[in-house]
Scaffold this motif. Sequence first.
Motif, PDB file in Angstrom:
ATOM      1  N   UNK A  52     -26.475  73.469  51.825  1.00 36.39           N
ATOM      2  CA  UNK A  52     -25.534  74.262  51.032  1.00 36.39           C
ATOM      3  C   UNK A  52     -26.069  74.505  49.621  1.00 36.39           C
ATOM      4  N   UNK A  53     -26.647  73.460  49.021  1.00 33.46           N
ATOM      5  CA  UNK A  53     -27.230  73.619  47.695  1.00 33.46           C
ATOM      6  C   UNK A  53     -28.406  74.591  47.725  1.00 33.46           C
ATOM      7  N   UNK A  54     -29.199  74.522  48.779  1.00 36.81           N
ATOM      8  CA  UNK A  54     -30.335  75.442  48.900  1.00 36.81           C
ATOM      9  C   UNK A  54     -29.869  76.893  48.935  1.00 36.81           C
ATOM     10  N   UNK A  55     -28.841  77.167  49.705  1.00 35.74           N
ATOM     11  CA  UNK A  55     -28.316  78.534  49.797  1.00 35.74           C
ATOM     12  C   UNK A  55     -27.749  78.990  48.449  1.00 35.74           C
ATOM     13  N   UNK A  56     -27.034  78.096  47.770  1.00 44.37           N
ATOM     14  CA  UNK A  56     -26.423  78.482  46.495  1.00 44.37           C
ATOM     15  C   UNK A  56     -27.479  78.712  45.428  1.00 44.37           C
ATOM     16  N   UNK A  57     -28.450  77.814  45.342  1.00 43.12           N
ATOM     17  CA  UNK A  57     -29.516  77.979  44.349  1.00 43.12           C
ATOM     18  C   UNK A  57     -30.368  79.195  44.668  1.00 43.12           C
ATOM     19  N   UNK A  58     -30.557  79.491  45.935  1.00 40.32           N
ATOM     20  CA  UNK A  58     -31.317  80.682  46.314  1.00 40.32           C
ATOM     21  C   UNK A  58     -30.589  81.944  45.871  1.00 40.32           C
ATOM     22  N   UNK A  59     -29.256  81.933  45.976  1.00 38.44           N
ATOM     23  CA  UNK A  59     -28.462  83.071  45.514  1.00 38.44           C
ATOM     24  C   UNK A  59     -28.562  83.240  44.001  1.00 38.44           C
ATOM     25  N   UNK A  60     -28.548  82.125  43.274  1.00 40.02           N
ATOM     26  CA  UNK A  60     -28.633  82.190  41.813  1.00 40.02           C
ATOM     27  C   UNK A  60     -30.001  82.695  41.369  1.00 40.02           C
ATOM     28  N   UNK A  61     -31.050  82.199  42.016  1.00 39.46           N
ATOM     29  CA  UNK A  61     -32.398  82.579  41.614  1.00 39.46           C
ATOM     30  C   UNK A  61     -32.739  84.012  41.985  1.00 39.46           C
ATOM     31  N   UNK A  62     -32.094  84.540  43.034  1.00 40.52           N
ATOM     32  CA  UNK A  62     -32.344  85.921  43.422  1.00 40.52           C
ATOM     33  C   UNK A  62     -33.498  86.051  44.402  1.00 40.52           C
ATOM     34  N   UNK A  63     -33.660  87.249  44.944  1.00 38.17           N
ATOM     35  CA  UNK A  63     -34.709  87.455  45.957  1.00 38.17           C
ATOM     36  C   UNK A  63     -36.128  87.399  45.400  1.00 38.17           C
ATOM     37  N   UNK A  64     -36.276  87.528  44.086  1.00 36.11           N
ATOM     38  CA  UNK A  64     -37.617  87.542  43.497  1.00 36.11           C
ATOM     39  C   UNK A  64     -38.145  86.154  43.164  1.00 36.11           C
ATOM     40  N   UNK A  65     -37.394  85.110  43.513  1.00 40.51           N
ATOM     41  CA  UNK A  65     -37.827  83.749  43.183  1.00 40.51           C
ATOM     42  C   UNK A  65     -38.961  83.318  44.097  1.00 40.51           C
ATOM     43  N   UNK A  67     -41.049  80.964  46.668  1.00 38.92           N
ATOM     44  CA  UNK A  67     -40.649  80.191  47.837  1.00 38.92           C
ATOM     45  C   UNK A  67     -40.672  78.695  47.516  1.00 38.92           C
ATOM     46  N   UNK A  68     -39.603  78.022  47.902  1.00 34.03           N
ATOM     47  CA  UNK A  68     -39.524  76.579  47.685  1.00 34.03           C
ATOM     48  C   UNK A  68     -39.080  76.164  46.302  1.00 34.03           C
ATOM     49  N   UNK A  69     -38.736  77.120  45.444  1.00 30.20           N
ATOM     50  CA  UNK A  69     -38.325  76.750  44.087  1.00 30.20           C
ATOM     51  C   UNK A  69     -36.975  76.028  44.068  1.00 30.20           C
ATOM     52  N   UNK A  70     -36.170  76.223  45.094  1.00 30.95           N
ATOM     53  CA  UNK A  70     -34.868  75.545  45.120  1.00 30.95           C
ATOM     54  C   UNK A  70     -35.008  74.040  45.348  1.00 30.95           C
ATOM     55  N   UNK A  71     -36.113  73.605  45.949  1.00 26.20           N
ATOM     56  CA  UNK A  71     -36.274  72.175  46.218  1.00 26.20           C
ATOM     57  C   UNK A  71     -36.375  71.364  44.933  1.00 26.20           C
ATOM     58  N   UNK A  72     -36.907  71.983  43.879  1.00 27.62           N
ATOM     59  CA  UNK A  72     -36.968  71.298  42.584  1.00 27.62           C
ATOM     60  C   UNK A  72     -35.571  70.972  42.083  1.00 27.62           C
ATOM     61  N   UNK A  73     -34.657  71.925  42.194  1.00 27.27           N
ATOM     62  CA  UNK A  73     -33.303  71.714  41.674  1.00 27.27           C
ATOM     63  C   UNK A  73     -32.483  70.825  42.607  1.00 27.27           C
ATOM     64  N   UNK A  74     -32.761  70.869  43.911  1.00 28.61           N
ATOM     65  CA  UNK A  74     -32.089  69.954  44.832  1.00 28.61           C
ATOM     66  C   UNK A  74     -32.531  68.519  44.551  1.00 28.61           C
ATOM     67  N   UNK A  75     -33.830  68.328  44.295  1.00 25.50           N
ATOM     68  CA  UNK A  75     -34.323  66.992  43.947  1.00 25.50           C
ATOM     69  C   UNK A  75     -33.732  66.521  42.624  1.00 25.50           C
ATOM     70  N   UNK A  76     -33.585  67.432  41.675  1.00 20.12           N
ATOM     71  CA  UNK A  76     -32.970  67.092  40.390  1.00 20.12           C
ATOM     72  C   UNK A  76     -31.523  66.657  40.584  1.00 20.12           C
ATOM     73  N   UNK A  77     -30.781  67.406  41.389  1.00 22.65           N
ATOM     74  CA  UNK A  77     -29.390  67.050  41.696  1.00 22.65           C
ATOM     75  C   UNK A  77     -29.322  65.679  42.354  1.00 22.65           C
ATOM     76  N   UNK A  78     -30.183  65.428  43.332  1.00 22.61           N
ATOM     77  CA  UNK A  78     -30.157  64.160  44.059  1.00 22.61           C
ATOM     78  C   UNK A  78     -30.497  62.990  43.136  1.00 22.61           C
ATOM     79  N   UNK A  79     -31.470  63.188  42.256  1.00 22.26           N
ATOM     80  CA  UNK A  79     -31.893  62.119  41.353  1.00 22.26           C
ATOM     81  C   UNK A  79     -30.785  61.752  40.370  1.00 22.26           C
ATOM     82  N   UNK A  80     -30.155  62.751  39.774  1.00 20.26           N
ATOM     83  CA  UNK A  80     -29.078  62.482  38.813  1.00 20.26           C
ATOM     84  C   UNK A  80     -27.868  61.889  39.522  1.00 20.26           C
ATOM     85  N   UNK A  81     -27.553  62.413  40.718  1.00 24.66           N
ATOM     86  CA  UNK A  81     -26.405  61.899  41.472  1.00 24.66           C
ATOM     87  C   UNK A  81     -26.597  60.429  41.812  1.00 24.66           C
TER      88      UNK A  81
END
Length: 224
Positions: A52-65, A67-81
């Motif tokens: 779910x986070x991957x889909x949401x972050x992909x929507x925020x970053x847009x189609x020009x992002x 590939x795999x850039x959402x994993x950085x923010x998912x890892x950031x979320x997991x680490x802080x959580x």
Amino acid sequence: MTNLFSTFDPTTSIMSLSLNWLSTSLGLLILPISFWFLPSRTLMMWNTITLTLHKEFKTILGPSSHQGSTFLFIALFSFILFNNFMGLFPYVFTSSSHLTFTLTLALPLWLAFMLYGWLNHTQHMLAHLVPTGTPGPLMPFMVCIETISNMIRPGTLAVRLMANMVAGHLLLTLLGSTGPTLSYTMLSLLMVGQIMLLMLESAVAVIQSYVFAVLTTLYSSEVT
């Protein structure tokens, strides 16, 4: 007040080493366990959350992002959580309640986004300093305001996470310190209140890690 806030100090030391910060790396011991067993309900729930986070972050970053850039923010979320939840256990150091931890996450990410944007999309970054439809006389002021708002972004990210963690733990500490002086009736009410506050702190731990990751994703999407 000094003794009250001293509960957040990393004072425990062995051989002149502050070992409180080892709580941030306990996830390295817990994480591999999920790969040793067949998929459990907990692992399936976590996979659903990350998808779910991957889909949401992909929507925020847009189609020009990239590939795999959402994993950085998912890892950031997991680490802080993880670190926010570790602080809810008794006698566990809350690393996310310190600017040392939060600024270490916010400042390098913000600096990397700024360098990437100014080096690769200079015209876009300059145009972003003046919002669309700004009158000519107000343009110099808008440039100053936008520049200041960009400069304080890592500070606001770090202080927001740190302040929310400190506020909840401080309230739990204040209420818990009054326990020995209360009657049994008031003590039972205090325990109920502490449990409700602990549930609230669990929600805050999730919300603050999500807010930190989403805002970092938004700052990243502005420079691409």
